[in-house]
Design a protein around this motif. Structure first.
Motif, short mmCIF file in Angstrom:
data_model
loop_
_atom_site.label_atom_id
_atom_site.label_comp_id
_atom_site.label_asym_id
_atom_site.label_seq_id
_atom_site.Cartn_x
_atom_site.Cartn_y
_atom_site.Cartn_z
N ALA A 104 0.83 -1.21 0.00
CA ALA A 104 0.00 0.00 0.00
C ALA A 104 0.86 1.25 0.00
N LEU A 105 1.96 1.21 0.74
CA LEU A 105 2.87 2.36 0.77
C LEU A 105 3.46 2.62 -0.61
N LEU A 106 3.89 1.58 -1.29
CA LEU A 106 4.49 1.74 -2.62
C LEU A 106 3.47 2.28 -3.63
N ARG A 107 2.19 1.90 -3.46
CA ARG A 107 1.15 2.33 -4.39
C ARG A 107 0.52 3.67 -4.02
N PHE A 108 0.89 4.21 -2.88
CA PHE A 108 0.25 5.42 -2.38
C PHE A 108 0.49 6.59 -3.34
N GLN A 109 -0.57 7.28 -3.72
CA GLN A 109 -0.48 8.40 -4.66
C GLN A 109 -0.37 9.70 -3.90
N GLY A 110 0.72 10.41 -4.17
CA GLY A 110 0.94 11.68 -3.49
C GLY A 110 2.25 11.74 -2.75
N LEU A 111 3.12 10.75 -3.00
CA LEU A 111 4.39 10.67 -2.30
C LEU A 111 5.43 10.07 -3.23
N GLY A 112 6.64 10.67 -3.25
CA GLY A 112 7.70 10.16 -4.10
C GLY A 112 8.30 8.87 -3.57
N LEU A 113 9.04 8.16 -4.44
CA LEU A 113 9.59 6.87 -4.08
C LEU A 113 10.58 6.96 -2.92
N ILE A 114 11.46 7.94 -2.93
CA ILE A 114 12.44 8.07 -1.85
C ILE A 114 11.73 8.32 -0.52
N ALA A 115 10.71 9.17 -0.54
CA ALA A 115 9.95 9.44 0.68
C ALA A 115 9.26 8.18 1.19
N LYS A 116 8.75 7.37 0.27
CA LYS A 116 8.10 6.12 0.67
C LYS A 116 9.10 5.17 1.32
N ILE A 117 10.29 5.05 0.74
CA ILE A 117 11.31 4.16 1.28
C ILE A 117 11.72 4.62 2.69
N ARG A 118 11.92 5.92 2.85
CA ARG A 118 12.33 6.44 4.16
C ARG A 118 11.24 6.24 5.20
N TYR A 119 9.99 6.49 4.81
CA TYR A 119 8.88 6.28 5.74
C TYR A 119 8.79 4.81 6.15
N GLY A 120 8.85 3.91 5.17
CA GLY A 120 8.73 2.48 5.46
C GLY A 120 9.87 1.98 6.34
N LEU A 121 11.09 2.45 6.08
CA LEU A 121 12.24 2.03 6.88
C LEU A 121 12.09 2.49 8.33
N HIS A 122 11.62 3.71 8.51
CA HIS A 122 11.43 4.22 9.88
C HIS A 122 10.38 3.40 10.63
N ALA A 123 9.25 3.12 9.99
CA ALA A 123 8.20 2.33 10.64
C ALA A 123 8.72 0.94 11.00
N PHE A 124 9.47 0.32 10.07
CA PHE A 124 10.00 -1.03 10.32
C PHE A 124 10.97 -1.03 11.50
N LEU A 125 11.87 -0.05 11.55
CA LEU A 125 12.85 -0.01 12.63
C LEU A 125 12.19 0.30 13.97
#
Length: 431
Positions: A104-125
């Protein structure tokens, strides 16, 4: 050597107060619980919503709620627990988008790929972190910005902070916010699926069982009985003042929100009164709506919409099956904010508009009933280093203890956390 039976006043019949009384009664003492409301439960209390017995404020359970699940086992209620695969969504750019998992994060419309990766990494950690101490004195919004970047913060975090904490947004503890991220993250049984729980019959099932157990073991529950003053003489507690007069107790345990303490205990040392008076809390006006059709298929829907002053909605009936569709819509704000003084119709009217905006198929005829409830001290404001600012629960008055939900910082307020802390507090009281 057997410990003598103690007569103990417990102020407040929320989950923490009931847990204190339950443990004291199990250990052979005689707790008397005083509650100003006409029912037990505090923020978990239920009401008759047009024929449906349901909580005034939404609650759910996570698979990591150990203290809650242990108590269910002791009370013989484990078989009443139900676990459901739930979904999250995000209302952004005038549409409901899937949320809550990597795809869902990767498919989210309104956010760039780098921002998605950073957000996901933070949530995971955050879900993997165990030590909160390094975050204790760190400010939360700056910590999140450094991890996820400005783009992800602006889209996914900023409105959630500002529509709950207002002027306190930039003075919150990173450890406290981290604990909220981790709790939801630990409810996943894999990267793509979330599992939350409900108790058959709702919180009323637990509240009745705990209350019955307290009484069965020699305790008492006195509802509609506010404590106006705790009596302190020569450095020790002697009892409490009630509408009916003074009543003597060996010990007193208060579990009501800390801002109430100074008015109940004006004879405490001035430095202590100042510490309690300095506590800040967010208030909530929580609207609950009963509908003929669902709004979305999600349990939790975050919202980022300039026309809505809410951080999200909770479609409770997408967790606990009910005859009709039930939605909670919370409006958080400081209790001093002018908005808190608006009448209920102002909030229920907004909810009607917001839900029809999210789902245009909803019409006025789909609204069966709608109510608003208010709680002045719904959420403590936990600044960096919060525990450093709190007195010990054991006050420098013999026989007197004070605590509320902020005492299990960095954990956020919750039924399980209140139960666990309350039972430990009862042990400390009698140690």
């Amino acid at each position: 050597m057997t410990q003598s039976v103690q007569r103990i006043a417990v102020i407040g019949a929320g989950p923490m107060g009931l847990a204190v009384a339950y443990q004291l009664a199990l250990d052979g003492h005689q707790p008397v619980v005083f509650e100003a409301d006409d029912r037990v439960g505090g923020m978990t209390a239920t009401f008759d919503f047009n024929g449906l017995e349901i909580e005034r404020y939404y609650h759910f359970h996570c698979i990591s709620d150990e203290a809650f699940l242990a108590l269910l086992g002791e009370l013989g209620l484990s078989d009443r627990m139900r676990w459901v695969e739930t979904k999250m969504g995000y209302w952004f750019r005038n549409r409901v988008q899937p949320w809550g998992n990597p795809l869902a994060l990767l498919r989210f419309q309104g956010l760039g790929l780098i921002a998605k990766i950073r957000y996901g990494l933070h949530a995971f950690l955050c879900t993997r972190r165990r030590d909160w101490q390094p975050l204790d004195h760190v400010e939360a919004t700056g910590w999140i910005r450094r991890w996820v970047g400005e783009e992800a913060y602006e889209v996914l975090w900023k409105k959630l902070f500002e529509l709950k904490f207002y002027e306190y947004t930039h003075g919150l503890s990173a450890a406290w916010i981290w604990s909220r991220i981790r709790r939801i993250g630990r409810s996943r049984y894999n990267l793509f699926k979330e599992k939350l729980g409900y108790l058959e019959g709702g919180s009323a099932t637990l509240l009745k069982a705990v209350s019955d157990a307290i009484v069965a073991h020699g305790g008492q529950l006195r509802l509609g009985t506010p404590v106006s003053r705790v009596d302190i003489q020569d450095g020790r507690v002697t009892g409490v003042h009630l509408p009916s007069g003074f009543e003597a107790f060996d010990r007193v345990v208060s579990t009501v929100p800390l801002p109430y303490v100074p008015r109940m205990m004006p004879d405490l040392p001035p430095a202590l009164l100042e510490q309690f008076s300095a506590r800040k809390n967010i208030a909530v006006v929580c609207v609950i709506a009963k509908l003929r059709r669902p709004v979305t298929g999600n349990f939790w829907l975050n919202t980022n919409d300039p026309e809505m002053d809410i951080p999200g909605i909770v479609e409770y009936s997408n967790l606990r099956p009910l005859e009709h569709h039930v939605v909670y819509v919370p409006f958080y704000m400081p209790g001093e904010h002018p908005k808190y003084r608006e009448d209920d119709q102002a909030f229920t009217g907004k909810v009607r508009r917001y839900l029809k905006r999210i789902n245009p198929d909803l019409s006025d005829s789909d609204f069966i009933d709608i109510r608003a409830s208010r709680y002045r001290h719904a959420q403590p404001i936990c600044e960096p280093g919060y525990l450093d600012t709190l007195p010990s629960p054991s006050l420098p008055v013999k026989g007197l203890w004070v605590a509320d939900t902020s005492y299990y910082y960095p954990e956020d307020r919750g039924i399980s956390e209140s139960i666990g802390f309350g039972r430990r507090l009862a042990k400390d009281v009698m140690a």
